[in-house]
Design a protein around this motif. Structure first.
Motif, mmCIF file in Angstrom:
data_model
loop_
_atom_site.group_PDB
_atom_site.id
_atom_site.type_symbol
_atom_site.label_atom_id
_atom_site.label_comp_id
_atom_site.label_asym_id
_atom_site.label_seq_id
_atom_site.Cartn_x
_atom_site.Cartn_y
_atom_site.Cartn_z
ATOM 1 N N THR A 233 76.462 36.984 63.602
ATOM 2 C CA THR A 233 75.762 35.736 63.910
ATOM 3 C C THR A 233 74.468 35.722 64.195
ATOM 4 O O THR A 233 73.710 35.270 63.857
ATOM 5 C CB THR A 233 76.614 34.696 64.556
ATOM 6 N N ILE A 234 74.313 36.519 65.385
ATOM 7 C CA ILE A 234 73.193 36.703 66.039
ATOM 8 C C ILE A 234 72.026 37.278 65.073
ATOM 9 O O ILE A 234 70.825 36.852 64.869
ATOM 10 C CB ILE A 234 73.168 37.311 67.452
ATOM 11 N N GLY A 235 72.780 38.392 64.411
ATOM 12 C CA GLY A 235 71.901 39.144 63.659
ATOM 13 C C GLY A 235 71.317 38.019 62.466
ATOM 14 O O GLY A 235 70.310 38.383 62.050
ATOM 15 N N CYS A 236 72.261 37.368 61.890
ATOM 16 C CA CYS A 236 72.051 36.642 60.731
ATOM 17 C C CYS A 236 70.823 35.403 61.141
ATOM 18 O O CYS A 236 69.932 35.169 60.509
ATOM 19 C CB CYS A 236 73.270 35.787 60.299
ATOM 20 N N PHE A 237 71.051 34.928 62.400
ATOM 21 C CA PHE A 237 69.988 34.099 62.746
ATOM 22 C C PHE A 237 68.598 34.409 62.881
ATOM 23 O O PHE A 237 67.616 33.866 62.774
ATOM 24 C CB PHE A 237 70.417 33.295 64.302
ATOM 25 N N GLN A 238 68.730 35.804 63.015
ATOM 26 C CA GLN A 238 67.209 36.381 63.382
ATOM 27 C C GLN A 238 66.654 36.949 61.799
ATOM 28 O O GLN A 238 65.720 37.831 62.072
ATOM 29 C CB GLN A 238 67.398 37.522 64.159
ATOM 30 N N ILE A 286 71.384 29.850 69.009
ATOM 31 C CA ILE A 286 72.343 30.999 69.278
ATOM 32 C C ILE A 286 73.193 31.054 70.505
ATOM 33 O O ILE A 286 74.350 31.227 70.380
ATOM 34 C CB ILE A 286 71.224 32.294 69.390
ATOM 35 N N PHE A 287 72.531 30.437 71.605
ATOM 36 C CA PHE A 287 73.394 30.412 72.667
ATOM 37 C C PHE A 287 74.629 29.178 72.547
ATOM 38 O O PHE A 287 75.862 29.530 72.844
ATOM 39 C CB PHE A 287 72.504 29.665 73.775
ATOM 40 N N VAL A 288 74.347 28.140 71.828
ATOM 41 C CA VAL A 288 75.371 27.237 71.671
ATOM 42 C C VAL A 288 76.635 27.941 70.975
ATOM 43 O O VAL A 288 77.710 27.694 70.973
ATOM 44 C CB VAL A 288 74.930 25.861 70.658
ATOM 45 N N ILE A 289 76.011 28.477 69.629
ATOM 46 C CA ILE A 289 77.068 29.109 68.711
ATOM 47 C C ILE A 289 77.819 30.134 69.283
ATOM 48 O O ILE A 289 78.965 30.253 69.161
ATOM 49 C CB ILE A 289 76.172 29.717 67.683
ATOM 50 N N SER A 290 77.336 31.057 70.352
ATOM 51 C CA SER A 290 78.095 31.841 70.767
ATOM 52 C C SER A 290 79.314 31.355 71.893
ATOM 53 O O SER A 290 80.096 31.983 71.876
ATOM 54 C CB SER A 290 77.058 32.982 71.611
ATOM 55 N N LEU A 291 78.669 30.305 72.498
ATOM 56 C CA LEU A 291 79.836 29.553 73.240
ATOM 57 C C LEU A 291 81.032 29.016 72.417
ATOM 58 O O LEU A 291 82.199 29.147 72.782
ATOM 59 C CB LEU A 291 79.074 28.503 74.189
ATOM 60 N N ILE B 132 68.570 36.649 74.809
ATOM 61 C CA ILE B 132 67.321 36.050 74.174
ATOM 62 C C ILE B 132 66.755 36.855 72.981
ATOM 63 O O ILE B 132 66.645 38.167 73.020
ATOM 64 C CB ILE B 132 66.260 35.928 75.193
ATOM 65 N N PRO B 133 66.499 36.390 71.762
ATOM 66 C CA PRO B 133 66.246 36.826 70.327
ATOM 67 C C PRO B 133 64.751 37.286 70.638
ATOM 68 O O PRO B 133 64.015 36.705 71.365
ATOM 69 C CB PRO B 133 66.482 35.928 69.561
#
Lengths: 303, 290
Positions: A233-238, A286-291, B132-133
């Protein structure tokens, strides 16, 4: 010892503490300096600039929450969020599923395991520039993707990356191809961590390999699945490289992403303040989604 | 006894005949995955040997009719910055490796073996920054470089990359696994902390340093996003940036683009094949880095 020797030894020993601390700080100093400037300092600056208008030429002007309000009403920004959400919803389940299948296959005693493992991993090690250039070529109207489709009887000549309807799906395909094996490695490490005696017990109970996989391996791999989904997910957001190289957000904003917009606003249009605000929103997302994912996937394995 | 019992259960686990169908199924899926993973690379190699007209043929040919090396010569000579891009990438990777390894191993050693006030606070605060991205810090990092005059400069790419958490975390874990007797023997011999670190600890850390170096080389050699922000002038581009600028420059000359791509892809692929063990083992632990 200290009691016997009395005050005479105490002073040198305190001095020795100071010397130890000093040595320790000298060891971490080079690293800490870079970190204070380029991470801690940069975070503070990012927050500060997100409340200003700054075009690099004149001094920053404090504008309060204006940039955040602007972002939430910016049609391009909202469109980019929709694109990224669609992209994540397709890519994360696909790369997780394929990675899991790859790991499950490599966990069995099939021939050529070592060859398969390295062959599947090669797409992950080539640079994003190289894989994007290769796929731009394969996706051409006269390229191999269309040729392969024609070969199996689907007579099309699609301009994959140039057509609004197919541009984003093409980038999805490209990235699933390039990342699935990274997920495979995480799964493989987790599968090998499942304690052997559990399988032995299952064997005695007469459970077949398929049932063992679904009832033992999969539940015990929940932490690994969480990690893969989170990293995916983090990768996709970026998502940035493929968009920047292949489509520049087009055609007609069909592949516009949040990070591409940050680049466009900050470094093409020199709206540094607005770009910073979008960055802060991206981080919050990203923070909210990971929580949420942590909650839903409940990381602890239950034996 | 225990081994015998284990041998029996293993035999039960893999009944030779019952699993035949699933074996065929697994092998078939594996073969499909392999074809999909490797086809783009194989077609790239073949495309890099095609003539400018053959590469545009419909339907495309899989094997070029004439193998011509000309593309490799032309990509090297016609775009006169190409050798410079390779030199820049090699310089960047070399500088990054030396500085990164030195900085991270020193800091990792301090966290693993020394007590000092603030150690755990620093460590936790910094682990938190992993969340942090990178793109969030593009603007402020660029503005800092602008202040110190490192925009459009190779050091502007290299220096911010030294502010990394993964390497220190990795080295801390490794140093904790080393036996304490190493230092005790050295301190009896009267060696100070710096000498002990350089002459006793580092030589014992080669496996960890090698794994870190290989991963970092891959990152530096392939990097795209941050270098793209920092450098502009054609003579300062790295190889990936130069290649990305190719398609704008030459548009239809895919034979050149593909030949150029080989210069970036082949070193890294060879590295992975030769050092498989390091990649497979550390990829899972480095995955946290994203």
């Amino acid at each position: 010892m200290a009691v016997l020797a009395g005050g005479a030894v105490r002073r040198p020993s305190r001095f020795r503490y100071w010397r130890q601390w000093l040595t320790a700080y000298l060891f971490i100093a080079p690293w800490l300096i870079f970190l204070l400037i380029f991470v801690a300092g940069a975070i503070v600056l990012a927050l500060y600039f997100s409340f200003t208008d700054y075009d690099l030429l004149s001094d920053p002007v404090f504008v309060g929450l204006k940039n955040y309000q602007k972002a939430l009403q910016d049609e391009s920004f909202l469109h980019a969020i929709r694109n990224v959400a669609t992209y994540t919803a397709v890519v994360v389940p696909s790369q997780t599923f394929i990675g899991l299948v790859m790991a499950a296959i490599l966990d069995r005693k099939i021939p050529f395991r070592r060859f398969f493992r390295i062959a599947w991993y090669l797409p992950c090690v080539a640079s994003s520039v190289v894989t994007t250039l290769i796929f731009m070529w394969l996706f051409l109207p006269d390229g191999f993707i269309n040729a392969a489709l024609n070969f199996v009887g689907i007579g099309v000549r699609i301009n994959w990356l140039g057509d609004e309807a197919t541009a984003l799906p093409s980038i999805m395909f490209m990235n699933i191809w390039a990342t699935a094996a990274t997920m495979m490695l995480i799964f493989l490490a987790a599968i090998q961590d499942v304690p052997g005696p559990i399988y032995e017990a299952a064997n005695l109970d007469g459970a077949g390999p398929v049932r063992q996989f679904f009832q033992i391996t999969l539940p015990l791999m929940r932490p690994a699945i969480f990690l893969v989904v989170l990293l995916g997910t983090i990768g996709c957001f970026q998502l940035y490289d493929q968009v920047k190289i292949a489509t520049n957000g087009g055609p007609n904003e069909a592949t516009l992403t949040v990070t591409y917009l940050i680049w466009r606003q900050g470094f093409r249009d020199l709206n540094m303040g607005y770009a910073s605000a979008m960055g802060v929103i991206l981080f919050a997302g990203i923070f909210v989604i990971s929580l949420i994912q942590r909650r839903v996937l409940d990381v602890r394995p239950d034996y | 006894m225990a081994t015998l019992a284990r041998a029996q259960t293993v035999a039960v686990q893999q009944p030779r005949f019952r699993l035949r169908i699933s074996r065929v199924l697994f092998l078939t899926i594996a073969a499909i995955f392999t074809a999909v993973a490797l086809a783009p690379f194989i077609l790239t190699v073949s495309g890099s040997f095609k003539t400018k007209s053959e590469i545009l043929d419909w339907p495309p040919t899989i094997i070029p009719t004439v193998i011509q090396w000309q593309n490799y010569v032309e990509v090297w000579t016609n775009s006169h910055f190409f050798p410079q891009w390779i030199a820049n990438s090699i310089f960047l990777a070399g500088f990054h490796l030396v500085a990164y390894i030195a900085i991270c191993s020193a800091a990792g050693y301090a966290f693993a073996r020394m007590n000092f006030p603030g150690a755990s606070v620093i460590f936790i605060a910094i682990l938190g920054s992993i969340m942090i991205p990178g793109q969030v810090l593009w603007v402020p990092k660029f503005l800092i470089l602008n202040q110190i005059g490192l925009v459009d400069n190779l050091f502007g790419i290299a220096l911010p990359n030294l502010a990394d958490v993964f390497g220190v975390f990795f080295m801390t874990q490794f140093f904790k696994s080393l036996p304490k007797e190493l230092e005790e023997a050295a301190s009896i011999d009267g060696a100070g902390t710096f000498r002990t670190f350089r002459q006793i600890i580092l030589p014992n850390a080669y496996p960890a340093l090698a794994a870190l170096a290989i991963l970092q080389f891959q990152g530096s050699w392939n990097a795209f996003q941050w270098p793209l922000i920092v450098v502009r002038s054609p003579e300062h581009l790295t190889l990936p940036l130069g290649l990305a600028s190719f398609q704008g420059l030459f548009g239809v000359n895919w034979n050149w683009v593909l030949a150029g791509a080989m210069f970036n892809a082949v070193p890294i692929i060879l590295l992975v094949i030769f050092f498989q063990k390091y990649f497979i083992r550390s990829a899972a632990s480095s995955a946290v880095k994203g």
